[in-house]
Each structure stands twice: as structure tokens, then as C-alpha cells.
Scaffold this motif. Structure first.
Motif, short mmCIF file in Angstrom:
data_model
loop_
_atom_site.label_atom_id
_atom_site.label_comp_id
_atom_site.label_asym_id
_atom_site.label_seq_id
_atom_site.Cartn_x
_atom_site.Cartn_y
_atom_site.Cartn_z
N LYS A 6 0.82 -1.21 0.00
CA LYS A 6 0.00 0.00 0.00
C LYS A 6 0.86 1.27 0.00
N LYS A 7 2.17 1.09 0.09
CA LYS A 7 3.06 2.23 0.16
C LYS A 7 3.49 2.67 -1.24
N ASP A 8 3.90 3.94 -1.33
CA ASP A 8 4.41 4.47 -2.58
C ASP A 8 5.69 3.73 -2.98
N LEU A 9 5.85 3.47 -4.28
CA LEU A 9 7.00 2.71 -4.76
C LEU A 9 8.34 3.38 -4.45
N ASN A 10 8.32 4.67 -4.23
CA ASN A 10 9.56 5.38 -3.98
C ASN A 10 9.89 5.51 -2.50
N THR A 11 9.08 4.96 -1.64
CA THR A 11 9.31 5.11 -0.21
C THR A 11 10.33 4.11 0.29
N LYS A 12 10.81 4.37 1.50
CA LYS A 12 11.77 3.46 2.14
C LYS A 12 11.13 2.11 2.42
N PHE A 13 9.80 2.09 2.57
CA PHE A 13 9.11 0.84 2.83
C PHE A 13 9.21 -0.11 1.64
N GLN A 14 9.06 0.43 0.45
CA GLN A 14 9.15 -0.39 -0.74
C GLN A 14 10.58 -0.90 -0.93
N ARG A 15 11.54 -0.03 -0.66
CA ARG A 15 12.94 -0.46 -0.77
C ARG A 15 13.25 -1.57 0.24
N LYS A 16 12.64 -1.45 1.40
CA LYS A 16 12.83 -2.48 2.42
C LYS A 16 12.25 -3.80 1.94
N LYS A 17 11.06 -3.77 1.36
CA LYS A 17 10.44 -5.00 0.86
C LYS A 17 11.28 -5.62 -0.25
N GLU A 18 11.86 -4.79 -1.11
CA GLU A 18 12.71 -5.31 -2.18
C GLU A 18 13.93 -6.03 -1.60
N THR A 19 14.46 -5.50 -0.51
CA THR A 19 15.59 -6.15 0.15
C THR A 19 15.17 -7.50 0.73
N ILE A 20 14.00 -7.54 1.35
CA ILE A 20 13.49 -8.79 1.92
C ILE A 20 13.27 -9.82 0.81
N GLU A 21 12.79 -9.38 -0.34
CA GLU A 21 12.59 -10.29 -1.47
C GLU A 21 13.93 -10.86 -1.95
N LYS A 22 14.97 -10.03 -1.95
CA LYS A 22 16.30 -10.50 -2.34
C LYS A 22 16.82 -11.52 -1.32
N MET A 23 16.55 -11.28 -0.05
CA MET A 23 16.95 -12.24 0.99
C MET A 23 16.25 -13.58 0.78
N ALA A 24 14.96 -13.51 0.46
CA ALA A 24 14.18 -14.73 0.23
C ALA A 24 14.72 -15.49 -0.98
N ASN A 25 15.11 -14.76 -2.03
CA ASN A 25 15.66 -15.40 -3.22
C ASN A 25 16.98 -16.10 -2.91
N GLN A 26 17.74 -15.55 -1.97
CA GLN A 26 19.02 -16.15 -1.59
C GLN A 26 18.86 -17.57 -1.04
#
Length: 297
Positions: A128-148
């Protein structure tokens, strides 16, 4: 450091306490446990173990921070504590114990958290957050961790664990695999700029290693956590005056006034220290990553 004999059939406690504020909070916790659970040791990983030398129930171990910040360092305290007991109760340094703890608390093999829920549900709030917010960047990091670790973030086995109070019970070596992968994911998250929130590395490591995660109200463990207690008061399940003394003691430590020069130095030193540690971690992961992930004691 006080040496206590292992109690393999019971349990021990552990925490991590770095910096003056958390060391002082850990001293309150140590005093509580000496009163209400005197038979069981408290392992503390800290930057100044000498401050705990007069606490007979404490095993204080000097530790330098492997990561960028200290949030993930608790995994080393847990690993050390597992050499004293196959059941380790981790508490944040600012948690208090309010009453006697039974000699036997039953836990299933794996990780048992006082508070946990669905990770998928937790992560939905980021959508629900804007794509440019720190929340979205945080989720992208979590997704990268999951892919690892090849874990689906929608997996029902993936839990959002509130890390302030949880139990690790040995499970035929899975607990050590879990701690290893927690470390790998913690350091990987550090290189991506996510230095807080151990829950993501913990949850992904648990699924990766088939280390079971359970929720428990932990009946028999009467504790104080300021955030939990505020919610209890708000919901009417606790009297506002019941644990006022615990609020006061914590407030006095956390709001302790420092001299102006010390405050200014803190504002300068802390971001420089984070930057230095970030560069150190990035370089060490290339040269010798095991130095940051695996701890030999």
C-alpha cells in the motif's frame, strides 16, 4: 566472567547488551533473574563484560559486533548459551521478569515466540506504500533475501517473529543450521543496507533449515515489556499502576541526561560508526565472510 556448570535438562537465559543504556537495562534483568530464577544462568554478550562481574548468575562474554549494527548479534549469545542448556530463553535487555519462574517450562523443539504472526500478512502493508518510499525499498531487500534461500514469501510456514522474547530448543542440530543461515542472511541484509529487524533473517533461516516456529503465551513467565504493557493497559487487561515501577526504572535509564558535549559527540560518532561498519562488512564478505557469520568461542 562467572563460570556456571551446564544444566542440560533445564534451561538458561540470554541477552545482548551493547552500550551504556543496554548494559544498565541488562543489569536490571540480571537482578530479576537472580531473584526469580536463581538456579539458571543468564548469558550476556556485551562490549564490557567487566560490568557484570558482581552478578553471580551472569556469564558475561566480551563480543565485538560482526554486523553493521548490533541487532543480529544475539544469535551468537544464543549459540553460546546452547552449550549450557538445550533450551535457551532469549530476552531483550529491556525486558523484566516480575515473578518466580517454574523450574520446568515445556517447549517444543524449534523456535517458540511469545509473539508471532503471518509474514505474508505483515508484508502486505508494504504493497500500500508508494513505490519510492523506504518501505518499498525495504520490501525489495526482503525479497532479495528470500531469493538467496529460495523461500517463497507467501509460504504459510514463514512467520513474522517479534524478537523481544523467544525460545530456542535444540532439535538434532537443526538449531545450529538455523543460526548459521540466520547469520548468512543477516550479513547479506547488511550489505544491502537493511541493518535492523532480525525477524526477516530469522524467519527465512527457519524455513530454509526446517526449524519449526511456534507461538506460545508462555504461561508461567511473568514478564514486563513496555510496548506489550502499554497495549495491555490500552485494552483494559492490565492496571496502569500494576507495573508502574518497571516503567519508571526503564525511563530513568533511557532518558538519562548526558552532557551536551557527549550528546554532540554521539550524533557525530554514530553515523560515522555505521558507515565504517558498512564498509567493513562489505569488504569482509568478499575476503572472509565466515568471520562475520560463524562464531567460534
Amino acid at each position: 566472567m562467572n563460570i556456571l556448570k551446564p544444566k542440560p535438562n533445564n534451561y538458561c537465559f540470554c541477552t545482548a547488551a551493547f552500550g551504556e543504556q543496554y548494559r544498565n537495562l541488562a543489569k536490571l534483568l540480571a537482578t530479576d533473574l537472580n531473584k526469580f530464577a536463581q538456579s539458571f544462568p543468564l548469558v550476556i554478550f556485551t562490549d564490557r563484560p567487566q560490568e557484570f562481574q558482581n552478578y553471580s548468575n551472569v556469564i558475561a562474554v566480551k563480543h565485538w559486533c560482526r554486523g553493521v549494527k548490533t541487532y543480529h548479534e544475539r544469535r551468537f549469545a544464543i549459540q553460546y548459551a546452547l552449550s549450557y542448556s538445550d533450551t535457551v530463553i532469549y530476552l531483550d535487555a529491556d525486558v523484566r521478569i516480575c515473578d518466580f519462574i517454574p523450574d520446568q517450562l515445556e517447549f517444543l523443539s524449534g523456535l517458540t515466540a511469545r509473539s508471532c504472526s503471518s509474514m505474508a500478512k505483515h508484508l502486505k502493508k508494504y504493497d500500500k506504500k508508494d513505490l519510492n518510499t523506504k518501505f518499498q525499498r525495504k520490501k525489495e531487500t526482503i525479497e532479495k533475501m528470500a531469493n538467496q534461500v529460495n523461500v517463497n514469501l507467501d509460504s504459510p510456514d514463514l512467520k513474522f517473529i517479534n524478537e523481544f522474547l523467544f525460545v530456542i530448543k535444540a532439535d538434532q542440530g537443526k538449531e545450529l543450521d538455523f543460526l548459521h543461515w540466520w547469520g548468512k542472511l543477516a550479513i547479506y541484509a547488511d550489505t544491502l543496507g537493511l541493518h535492523n529487524n532480525p525477524t526477516y533473517a530469522m524467519s527465512l533461516a527457519a524455513v530454509k533449515t526446517n526449524f519449526s516456529v511456534f507461538h506460545s503465551e508462555m504461561i508461567g513467565l511473568n514478564f514486563f515489556d513496555d510496548r506489550i504493557e502499554k497495549e495491555r493497559i490500552k485494552s483494559g487487561t492490565s492496571n496502569p499502576n500494576a507495573k508502574a515501577e518497571y516503567f519508571r526504572a526503564q525511563y530513568e535509564i533511557e532518558q538519562k541526561k548526558n552532557k551536551l558535549l557527549k550528546r554532540l559527540m554521539g550524533k557525530i560518532y554514530q553515523p560515522l560508526n555505521v558507515f565504517y561498519n558498512f564498509i567493513r562488512v562489505r569488504i569482509t564478505t568478499i575476503i572472509n565472510p565466515s568471520k562475520l557469520i560463524d562464531y567460534q568461542y
